[in-house]
Design a protein around this motif. Structure first.
Motif, PDB file in Angstrom:
ATOM      1  N   LEU A  15       0.809  -1.215   0.000  1.00 24.34           N
ATOM      2  CA  LEU A  15       0.000   0.000   0.000  1.00 24.34           C
ATOM      3  C   LEU A  15       0.842   1.265   0.000  1.00 24.34           C
ATOM      4  CD1 LEU A  15      -2.782  -0.958   2.573  1.00 24.34           C
ATOM      5  CD2 LEU A  15      -3.039  -0.719   0.100  1.00 24.34           C
ATOM      6  N   LEU A  16       2.097   1.170   0.422  1.00 23.65           N
ATOM      7  CA  LEU A  16       2.927   2.368   0.530  1.00 23.65           C
ATOM      8  C   LEU A  16       3.092   3.095  -0.801  1.00 23.65           C
ATOM      9  CD1 LEU A  16       5.610   1.148   3.055  1.00 23.65           C
ATOM     10  CD2 LEU A  16       4.021   3.041   3.377  1.00 23.65           C
ATOM     11  N   PRO A  17       3.536   2.457  -1.892  1.00 21.13           N
ATOM     12  CA  PRO A  17       3.673   3.197  -3.140  1.00 21.13           C
ATOM     13  C   PRO A  17       2.341   3.572  -3.753  1.00 21.13           C
ATOM     14  CG  PRO A  17       4.139   0.873  -3.484  1.00 21.13           C
ATOM     15  CD  PRO A  17       4.008   1.067  -2.008  1.00 21.13           C
ATOM     16  N   ALA A  18       1.255   2.815  -3.448  1.00 16.92           N
ATOM     17  CA  ALA A  18      -0.026   3.107  -4.065  1.00 16.92           C
ATOM     18  C   ALA A  18      -0.784   4.193  -3.344  1.00 16.92           C
ATOM     19  CB  ALA A  18      -0.888   1.833  -4.090  1.00 16.92           C
ATOM     20  N   ALA A  19      -0.416   4.525  -2.105  1.00 20.73           N
ATOM     21  CA  ALA A  19      -1.192   5.463  -1.309  1.00 20.73           C
ATOM     22  C   ALA A  19      -1.274   6.852  -1.917  1.00 20.73           C
ATOM     23  CB  ALA A  19      -0.624   5.537   0.117  1.00 20.73           C
ATOM     24  N   PRO A  20      -0.169   7.482  -2.403  1.00 19.02           N
ATOM     25  CA  PRO A  20      -0.305   8.816  -2.983  1.00 19.02           C
ATOM     26  C   PRO A  20      -1.225   8.843  -4.183  1.00 19.02           C
ATOM     27  CG  PRO A  20       1.997   8.316  -2.478  1.00 19.02           C
ATOM     28  CD  PRO A  20       1.238   7.045  -2.321  1.00 19.02           C
ATOM     29  N   ALA A  21      -1.130   7.839  -5.072  1.00 16.41           N
ATOM     30  CA  ALA A  21      -2.005   7.823  -6.240  1.00 16.41           C
ATOM     31  C   ALA A  21      -3.457   7.673  -5.819  1.00 16.41           C
ATOM     32  CB  ALA A  21      -1.611   6.675  -7.165  1.00 16.41           C
ATOM     33  N   LEU A  22      -3.715   6.811  -4.846  1.00 15.22           N
ATOM     34  CA  LEU A  22      -5.068   6.645  -4.346  1.00 15.22           C
ATOM     35  C   LEU A  22      -5.601   7.933  -3.756  1.00 15.22           C
ATOM     36  CD1 LEU A  22      -7.428   4.741  -3.612  1.00 15.22           C
ATOM     37  CD2 LEU A  22      -6.233   4.207  -1.487  1.00 15.22           C
ATOM     38  N   ALA A  23      -4.744   8.661  -3.040  1.00 16.11           N
ATOM     39  CA  ALA A  23      -5.177   9.915  -2.445  1.00 16.11           C
ATOM     40  C   ALA A  23      -5.509  10.939  -3.522  1.00 16.11           C
ATOM     41  CB  ALA A  23      -4.079  10.457  -1.517  1.00 16.11           C
ATOM     42  N   HIS A  24      -4.694  11.052  -4.563  1.00 16.09           N
ATOM     43  CA  HIS A  24      -4.969  12.004  -5.636  1.00 16.09           C
ATOM     44  C   HIS A  24      -6.272  11.664  -6.346  1.00 16.09           C
ATOM     45  CE1 HIS A  24      -1.513  14.623  -5.552  1.00 16.09           C
ATOM     46  NE2 HIS A  24      -0.688  13.579  -5.491  1.00 16.09           N
ATOM     47  N   ASP A  25      -6.484  10.367  -6.632  1.00 16.44           N
ATOM     48  CA  ASP A  25      -7.684   9.965  -7.337  1.00 16.44           C
ATOM     49  C   ASP A  25      -8.937  10.254  -6.541  1.00 16.44           C
ATOM     50  OD1 ASP A  25      -6.120   9.101  -9.386  1.00 16.44           O
ATOM     51  OD2 ASP A  25      -6.131   6.974  -8.766  1.00 16.44           O
ATOM     52  N   SER A  26      -8.842  10.211  -5.209  1.00 24.54           N
ATOM     53  CA  SER A  26     -10.028  10.422  -4.394  1.00 24.54           C
ATOM     54  C   SER A  26     -10.265  11.873  -4.073  1.00 24.54           C
ATOM     55  CB  SER A  26      -9.873   9.643  -3.070  1.00 24.54           C
ATOM     56  OG  SER A  26      -8.815  10.189  -2.319  1.00 24.54           O
ATOM     57  N   GLY A  27      -9.383  12.748  -4.434  1.00 25.42           N
ATOM     58  CA  GLY A  27      -9.557  14.161  -4.120  1.00 25.42           C
ATOM     59  C   GLY A  27      -9.178  14.502  -2.704  1.00 25.42           C
ATOM     60  N   ALA A  84     -10.543   2.350   7.325  1.00 26.00           N
ATOM     61  CA  ALA A  84     -11.338   3.482   7.807  1.00 26.00           C
ATOM     62  C   ALA A  84     -10.638   4.813   7.567  1.00 26.00           C
ATOM     63  CB  ALA A  84     -11.633   3.312   9.296  1.00 26.00           C
ATOM     64  N   LEU A  85      -9.299   4.812   7.556  1.00 25.79           N
ATOM     65  CA  LEU A  85      -8.545   6.067   7.411  1.00 25.79           C
ATOM     66  C   LEU A  85      -7.909   6.202   6.030  1.00 25.79           C
ATOM     67  CD1 LEU A  85      -6.828   6.216  10.915  1.00 25.79           C
ATOM     68  CD2 LEU A  85      -8.933   7.310  10.168  1.00 25.79           C
ATOM     69  N   ALA A  86      -8.292   5.355   5.097  1.00 26.38           N
ATOM     70  CA  ALA A  86      -7.772   5.469   3.733  1.00 26.38           C
ATOM     71  C   ALA A  86      -8.232   6.788   3.105  1.00 26.38           C
ATOM     72  CB  ALA A  86      -8.246   4.291   2.891  1.00 26.38           C
ATOM     73  N   PRO A  87      -7.480   7.335   2.151  1.00 26.11           N
ATOM     74  CA  PRO A  87      -7.846   8.621   1.541  1.00 26.11           C
ATOM     75  C   PRO A  87      -9.252   8.644   0.966  1.00 26.11           C
ATOM     76  CG  PRO A  87      -5.602   8.038   0.962  1.00 26.11           C
ATOM     77  CD  PRO A  87      -6.160   6.863   1.682  1.00 26.11           C
ATOM     78  N   ALA A  88      -9.690   7.561   0.308  1.00 22.14           N
ATOM     79  CA  ALA A  88     -11.038   7.540  -0.261  1.00 22.14           C
ATOM     80  C   ALA A  88     -12.087   7.665   0.834  1.00 22.14           C
ATOM     81  CB  ALA A  88     -11.241   6.251  -1.053  1.00 22.14           C
ATOM     82  N   ALA A  89     -11.889   6.957   1.967  1.00 22.74           N
ATOM     83  CA  ALA A  89     -12.829   7.054   3.079  1.00 22.74           C
ATOM     84  C   ALA A  89     -12.799   8.443   3.696  1.00 22.74           C
ATOM     85  CB  ALA A  89     -12.500   5.998   4.135  1.00 22.74           C
TER      86      ALA A  89
END
Length: 414
Positions: A15-27, A84-89
């Protein structure tokens, strides 16, 4: 446990490398973009410490099915925490008040009890190694931990849990947390920490300070107090929270707030109800076990009287017993007695399953039944189930000489 830990660490590391991209995609906000990878890294480190502590306890006390259940609960709790604390949530929680309340309940009523049931704090602490634990002991952390297991600690955990939950659901503090990222982090951290302390008490084994009935009242009163915010949200004629007054996702502000109240009432209430049913079932099981023990102890009365008479006869003569106390201390470490008892002079003997053995050499009775004599101590060590069937102490498979060595060491604890 090794396979479970490896899979968990690989999953969190991915999840570490994917977290920034996930955060950008979720706004998500820039703060969330940086915070979530840090949270994943922290969970990675805690999982490693937990696995180390779990392995050390396994070597000391042997493998038991309950230990694996605890490990699974710990891994599930960390997974719920990250979800629960993921960027999309977080992005959905910023838009919908009901989603934000669901996020809080996931932390307080799912992640926290799973981590508490998995004994995350104890086993992660065991994973630190001897030097940090020795420093913590010198700083008084062990004394604080023992105090927290009593009634004062239970009351403190209850008031902290209910107070923190109520505080962050007041309109003012809730609005502050939305406007300040550090306060938002503090909000989630304090909710999780206070809930962990609360559930650690609620899910612990019953003790003299907090038995089954007290734990039922402990959880039930917390359920009532934590239901007040949800009731106010449902019954309020207008939105309380200015940040969500406009609503979102097709809901008006009032509808979003009422949905949040229903989320807090129904799923939240079911969690408390489930915990109370679990405590009640454990209470019934304990009562049944005591009844079986009472019936099984009747045939042993003659044996106990005989052993007591033999002990008195030996006490009138020579009360000493040949045995090597130093060899006994080594055997205590090897058999893992310290996983269940606090034993003075034995490194790492801090278990809380059985009674502490401080000054056992001066006690009058063993297990509340046998007169404390060297021969009775050897008899108890070799086969405790023959004396009190169904008690928590297992048969250790000790020889006569080994039992005498251990008895010789315990006799020095005066």
């Amino acid at each position: 446990m090794r396979r479970l830990t490896t899979l968990w660490l690989l999953a969190t590391a991915s999840l570490l490398p994917a977290a920034p991209a996930l955060a950008h995609d979720s706004g998500a906000t820039p703060e969330t973009i940086g915070a979530f990878p840090a949270l994943v890294g922290l969970s990675f480190m805690i999982a490693g410490l937990y696995a180390t502590g779990w392995a050390r306890r396994r070597r000391a006390a042997g493998t038991a099915p309950g230990h694996r259940t605890q490990a699974a609960a710990f891994a599930s709790g960390l997974a719920v925490l990250l979800a629960a604390l993921a960027p999309a949530a977080d992005e959905m929680a910023d838009t919908l008040f009901s989603a934000h309340m669901a996020q809080h309940l996931a932390l307080v009523l799912i992640a926290a009890p799973l981590l508490a049931f998995g004994r995350a704090g104890l086993l992660a602490g065991m994973g630190l190694g001897r030097a940090p634990r020795r420093i913590a002991g010198r700083l008084g952390f062990e004394r604080v931990r023992r105090t927290c297991h009593g009634m004062p600690g239970a009351l403190l955990a209850w008031f902290a849990f209910c107070g923190v939950f109520a505080f962050w659901h007041l309109p003012g503090p809730y609005g502050w947390s939305l406007r300040s990222f550090p306060l938002h982090v503090l909000e989630h951290a304090s909710l999780l920490a206070s809930a962990y302390a609360f559930w650690a008490v609620a899910l612990a084994r019953p003790s003299a300070a907090l038995g089954h009935g007290a734990r039922l009242a402990y959880v039930g009163t917390a359920a009532v107090v934590s239901s007040f915010p949800g009731a106010l949200m449902i019954l309020a004629p207008r939105p309380f929270y200015a940040a969500h007054a406009q609503g979102g996702w097709g809901l008006t502000g009032a509808e979003d707030q009422q949905l949040a109240g229903l989320v807090m009432w129904i799923p939240g209430g079911l969690v408390y109800l489930g915990a109370m049913c679990w405590i009640l079932l454990a209470w019934f099981a304990e009562a049944e076990r005591r009844a079986r023990l009472a019936r099984a102890s009747l045939p042993a009365i003659s044996l106990l009287l005989l052993l007591a008479a033999q002990g008195q006869a030996r006490a009138a003569g020579d009360n000493s017993m040949p045995g090597d106390a130093r060899q006994g201390a080594r055997l205590i470490v090897e058999t893992g007695c310290g996983a269940c008892h606090v034993i003075p002079g034995i490194t790492g003997a801090t278990g809380l399953v059985g009674p502490p053995l401080k000054q056992i050499g001066r006690r009058v009775f063993l297990a509340g039944l046998l007169r404390n004599s060297p021969e009775n101590m050897v008899t108890w060590l070799r086969d405790p189930q023959a004396i009190v069937p169904g008690n928590a102490m297992p048969r250790l498979g000790l020889s006569e000489a080994q039992a005498r060595d251990i008895a010789a060491y315990l006799a020095t604890l005066r």
